[in-house]
Design an enzyme around this catalytic site. Structure first.
Site, short mmCIF file in Angstrom:
data_model
loop_
_atom_site.label_atom_id
_atom_site.label_comp_id
_atom_site.label_asym_id
_atom_site.label_seq_id
_atom_site.Cartn_x
_atom_site.Cartn_y
_atom_site.Cartn_z
N ASP A 217 3.85 -4.65 -3.97
CA ASP A 217 3.10 -5.56 -4.85
C ASP A 217 2.48 -6.66 -3.98
O ASP A 217 2.24 -6.42 -2.80
CB ASP A 217 4.04 -6.10 -5.94
CG ASP A 217 3.30 -6.46 -7.21
OD1 ASP A 217 2.39 -7.30 -7.13
OD2 ASP A 217 3.61 -5.90 -8.29
N HIS A 240 -0.48 -5.69 -2.43
CA HIS A 240 -1.59 -6.07 -3.31
C HIS A 240 -2.35 -7.29 -2.80
O HIS A 240 -3.20 -7.81 -3.48
CB HIS A 240 -1.09 -6.29 -4.75
CG HIS A 240 -0.63 -5.03 -5.41
ND1 HIS A 240 -0.23 -4.97 -6.72
CD2 HIS A 240 -0.50 -3.77 -4.93
CE1 HIS A 240 0.11 -3.72 -7.02
NE2 HIS A 240 -0.03 -2.98 -5.95
#
Ligand SMILES: *[C@@H]1O[C@H](CO)[C@@H](O)[C@H](O)[C@H]1NC(C)=O
Ligand SMILES: *[C@@H]1O[C@H](CO)[C@@H](O)[C@H](O)[C@H]1NC(C)=O
Ligand SMILES: *[C@@H]1O[C@H](CO)[C@@H](O)[C@H](O)[C@H]1NC(C)=O
Length: 402
Positions: A217, A240
């Protein structure tokens, strides 16, 4: 006395002082509390911490080079003196989430002058949790433990350690002030859900420097109340990217202000640098946010402000965000994109972004659906220097911009 000999005298004095301080540091080795390799040392490490924390001087808890198992543990202050937690070994979490009653594996709380150091690691053993039902990519794994929490920690340093395979976030920072993460390594697979590297919220003067984060993430995410944050020399990917937000989901969120992201590399990440806020949101603000000298390689969305962030259709995207974004700059952002959407700045219809600057942007996209695009909605950015692709709007600087 000459200047040279003065300097020499001062150096000797400083050395003496440093070695005296060292000599006064009392070591609390977990082996003296019953710790043995490959067994659960939760009790031993808790007792070592309690003694170290109660020691009226500098103290150091040492976890030697071996593999140990540790369940949920809260290292609680305030302590009577500066305290170091020195990890040379590998600390493993229980694998199965059923061993956890809350969402914490290891927490450092209410401590001033903490140092977490050592070449060792914290291994969250996340592999067993990620595949669990109810913890898919489409819902938040709220009950899974965060590997390392720093709650109300001040004037402290975390250096050299590694975090592997957290079940949820690797590191969470809440209510802290003057906390530096230096030379920290964070590692989890690209497809591990919700494994944010470092999440910071409601904290002031937090530095993340010289660190390497590969995870599933956000590498670093900043929640509400993040102030005076420096992120410098961080390599991120996979992951991310570096993200501010999402903001606006909850009532009474505090402003985000004073964020500098400098000299970072993002490789094979979903986003580069981004600010995201929920539509149909509570009021809030994000200001004084600066991204400079950023290299992106093979990144989906290198530059992104998204005020319509609405994953899993859990909101009303047609109602504009009430988060005010202002004083944001993107300077010297270079590299390659995996999609043509290299610059996307979509601001709120009711509160357009103010004073957003794009300077020296050089982002390449080689796909068949090219060329690369720069898209702006509800924002009139200030443009300067190189613009590749051509910036969304051309506007000359005027003195009211400053
Ligand atoms: C911040 O914390 C560091 C590490 O403990 C310390 O050396 C420094 O003096 C602190 N800064 C302030 C302004 O207190
Ligand atoms: C960014 O890089 C340029 C060129 O190397 C340098 O002059 C500038 O100081 C850097 N900016 C920051 C904030 O470090
Ligand atoms: C934005 O920058 C301007 C000019 O430097 C300053 O006057 C203003 O207070 C800043 N706004 C915020 C919300 O920080």
């Amino acid at each position: 006395m000459s200047v040279e000999s003065n300097v020499a005298t001062i150096s000797v004095l400083l050395l003496l002082l440093a070695s005296t301080a060292n000599a006064l540091t009392r070591v609390f080795d977990v082996r003296n509390y019953g710790a043995k390799p490959n067994i659960d040392i939760t009790q031993a490490v808790t007792r070592a911490w309690k003694d170290a924390c109660a020691y009226p001087g500098s103290s150091k808890v040492v976890v030697p080079a071996a593999t140990y198992r540790v369940g949920t543990v809260i290292f609680l202050g305030p302590c009577k003196g500066p305290i170091e937690f020195n990890v040379l070994g590998s600390i493993h979490s229980p694998g199965d989430p059923k061993y956890f009653t809350g969402d914490t594996w290891i927490s450092f709380a209410h401590i001033d002058h903490l140092t977490v150091s050592g070449t060792g690691d914290f291994d969250g053993q996340g592999g067993t949790a990620w595949g669990r039902s109810g913890c898919s990519k489409t819902s938040y794994c709220i009950h899974l433990p965060i590997s390392l929490r720093f709650d109300y920690v001040t004037n402290s340093i975390v250096q050299d350690i590694t975090s592997y395979n957290s079940k949820q976030f690797h590191i969470n920072v809440l209510g802290c002030q003057n906390l530096t993460f230096n030379h920290v390594t964070i590692t989890a697979p690209a497809n591990s859900p919700n494994t944010d590297g470092i999440h910071i919220g409601r904290s002031t003067k937090i530095n993340v420097i010289n660190s390497k984060i590969s995870t599933g993430d956000d590498c670093i995410s900043l929640g509400d109340g993040s102030r005076d944050i420096l992120i410098q020399g961080v390599n991120c990917g996979p992951g991310h990217g570096i993200s501010i937000g999402s903001l606006g989901k909850y009532q009474n969120e505090q402003p985000v202000s004073g964020v500098r992201v400098i000299s970072c590399n993002l490789m094979n990440t979903m986003n580069g640098v981004r600010i995201k806020t929920w539509p149909d949101s509570y009021p809030g603000s994000a200001s004084d946010i600066h991204f400079e000298n950023i290299t992106v390689t093979n990144v989906d969305f290198p530059i992104l402000i998204d005020q319509g962030y609405c994953p899993w259709n859990t909101c009303k995207p047609e109602i504009p965000s009430k988060i005010k974004i202002s004083n944001v700059s993107f300077k010297n952002i270079r590299g390659t994109s995996r999609t043509k959407n290299v610059v996307v700045i979509v601001c709120s219809k009711s509160l357009p972004c103010q004073n957003v600057e794009l300077r020296d942007i050089d982002l390449k996209y080689n796909g068949k659906d090219g060329p690369a695009t720069s898209r702006c909605v509800n924002v009139n950015p200030i443009i300067g220097g190189t613009q590749n692709p051509p910036a969304c709007t051309i506007r000359t600087l005027n003195k009211n911009d400053y």
